[in-house]
Motif scaffolding. Structure first.
Motif, PDB file in Angstrom:
ATOM      1  N   PHE A 216      45.259  46.049  43.767  1.00 52.14           N
ATOM      2  CA  PHE A 216      45.125  45.292  42.524  1.00 52.14           C
ATOM      3  C   PHE A 216      44.264  44.049  42.744  1.00 52.14           C
ATOM      4  O   PHE A 216      43.367  43.755  41.938  1.00 52.14           O
TER       5      PHE A 216
ATOM      6  N   PHE B 184      40.561  44.970  43.083  1.00 55.73           N
ATOM      7  CA  PHE B 184      39.957  45.257  41.779  1.00 55.73           C
ATOM      8  C   PHE B 184      39.810  43.976  40.959  1.00 55.73           C
ATOM      9  O   PHE B 184      38.788  43.778  40.285  1.00 55.73           O
ATOM     10  N   LEU B 185      40.791  43.097  41.026  1.00 49.23           N
ATOM     11  CA  LEU B 185      40.720  41.842  40.292  1.00 49.23           C
ATOM     12  C   LEU B 185      39.589  40.957  40.818  1.00 49.23           C
ATOM     13  O   LEU B 185      38.878  40.318  40.029  1.00 49.23           O
TER      14      LEU B 185
ATOM     15  N   THR C  21      36.850  42.056  42.115  1.00 45.69           N
ATOM     16  CA  THR C  21      35.625  42.683  41.597  1.00 45.69           C
ATOM     17  C   THR C  21      35.388  42.242  40.156  1.00 45.69           C
ATOM     18  O   THR C  21      34.250  41.915  39.781  1.00 45.69           O
ATOM     19  N   CYS C  22      36.445  42.229  39.364  1.00 43.33           N
ATOM     20  CA  CYS C  22      36.325  41.768  37.984  1.00 43.33           C
ATOM     21  C   CYS C  22      35.903  40.301  37.925  1.00 43.33           C
ATOM     22  O   CYS C  22      35.068  39.915  37.099  1.00 43.33           O
TER      23      CYS C  22
ATOM     24  N   TYR D 297      40.321  42.360  32.207  1.00 43.14           N
ATOM     25  CA  TYR D 297      40.212  42.385  33.669  1.00 43.14           C
ATOM     26  C   TYR D 297      41.565  42.665  34.327  1.00 43.14           C
ATOM     27  O   TYR D 297      41.634  43.413  35.312  1.00 43.14           O
TER      28      TYR D 297
ATOM     29  N   SER E 134      42.157  46.204  36.330  1.00 44.04           N
ATOM     30  CA  SER E 134      42.537  46.061  37.740  1.00 44.04           C
ATOM     31  C   SER E 134      43.823  46.830  38.007  1.00 44.04           C
ATOM     32  O   SER E 134      43.959  47.523  39.021  1.00 44.04           O
TER      33      SER E 134
ATOM     34  N   ALA F 111      44.019  50.107  40.492  1.00 37.57           N
ATOM     35  CA  ALA F 111      44.997  50.105  41.583  1.00 37.57           C
ATOM     36  C   ALA F 111      45.948  51.296  41.490  1.00 37.57           C
ATOM     37  O   ALA F 111      46.343  51.858  42.513  1.00 37.57           O
TER      38      ALA F 111
ATOM     39  N   TRP G  53      34.856  53.571  37.369  1.00 33.11           N
ATOM     40  CA  TRP G  53      35.325  52.191  37.459  1.00 33.11           C
ATOM     41  C   TRP G  53      34.203  51.300  38.013  1.00 33.11           C
ATOM     42  O   TRP G  53      33.922  50.230  37.472  1.00 33.11           O
TER      43      TRP G  53
ATOM     44  N   ALA H  98      31.864  48.289  36.089  1.00 37.16           N
ATOM     45  CA  ALA H  98      31.749  46.951  36.677  1.00 37.16           C
ATOM     46  C   ALA H  98      30.288  46.553  36.838  1.00 37.16           C
ATOM     47  O   ALA H  98      29.906  45.413  36.554  1.00 37.16           O
TER      48      ALA H  98
END
Length: 157
Positions: free
Chosen positions: A4, A7-8, A10-11, A50, A54, A58, A73, A77
């Motif tokens: 998570f 991914f967060l 990346t956001c 976001y 995320s 995840a 995904w 992005a």
């Protein structure tokens, strides 16, 4: 939790283009459709999106057969990161329309592929799909309503 946070992050990196290319005073002078959301809606919407995507990434990343979901995904992005500098940085509304069309397709692909693997992950992408649809319509209207806006040249940006 680690996935998570990846991914967060990346956001957050994608969202940083908003700080690097803020709308600025020129944006306030543009003609906008009456249904343009107020300024405060944008950070609320993006923060929510976001967090949701995320969560979705995840949930799906470790699942067997998640290759397409992860590819979509990453694709969303990338196009999300590209749109802000094209629209706000270079003021190229027509080029931003092309970017947001690819972004919309990537979000649709992410929604579908995540849904195939995990209902909640797919559902988490639905607000993003709605938001990108609204953003695409806004982008189109901004281009239509502001034909006088000259794109910035690279050496001016």
């Amino acid at each position: 939790m680690t996935l998570f946070l990846i991914f967060l992050a990346t956001c957050a990196a994608a969202g940083a283009t908003g700080a690097a290319f803020p709308p600025g005073p020129w944006y306030k002078t543009l003609d906008k459709p009456d249904w343009t959301p107020p300024d405060w809606v944008f950070p609320v919407a993006w923060t929510s999106i976001y967090l949701l995507i995320s969560f979705a990434g995840a949930r799906v990343a470790g699942l067997q057969g998640s290759g397409y979901a992860m590819a979509f995904w990453a694709m969303q992005a990338a196009f999300s990161t590209l749109w802000t500098p094209v629209f706000f940085g270079l003021r190229r509304f027509k080029a931003a329309l092309a970017v947001i069309a690819f972004l919309w397709l990537a979000v649709l692909g992410a929604t579908w592929t995540h849904l195939q693997l995990d209902f909640w992950a797919g559902l988490a992408f639905v607000p993003y799909l709605i938001w990108v649809s609204v953003a695409a319509a806004l982008n189109f209207q901004m281009w239509r309503l502001n034909p006088h806006v000259e794109p910035l040249k690279i050496n001016e940006a």
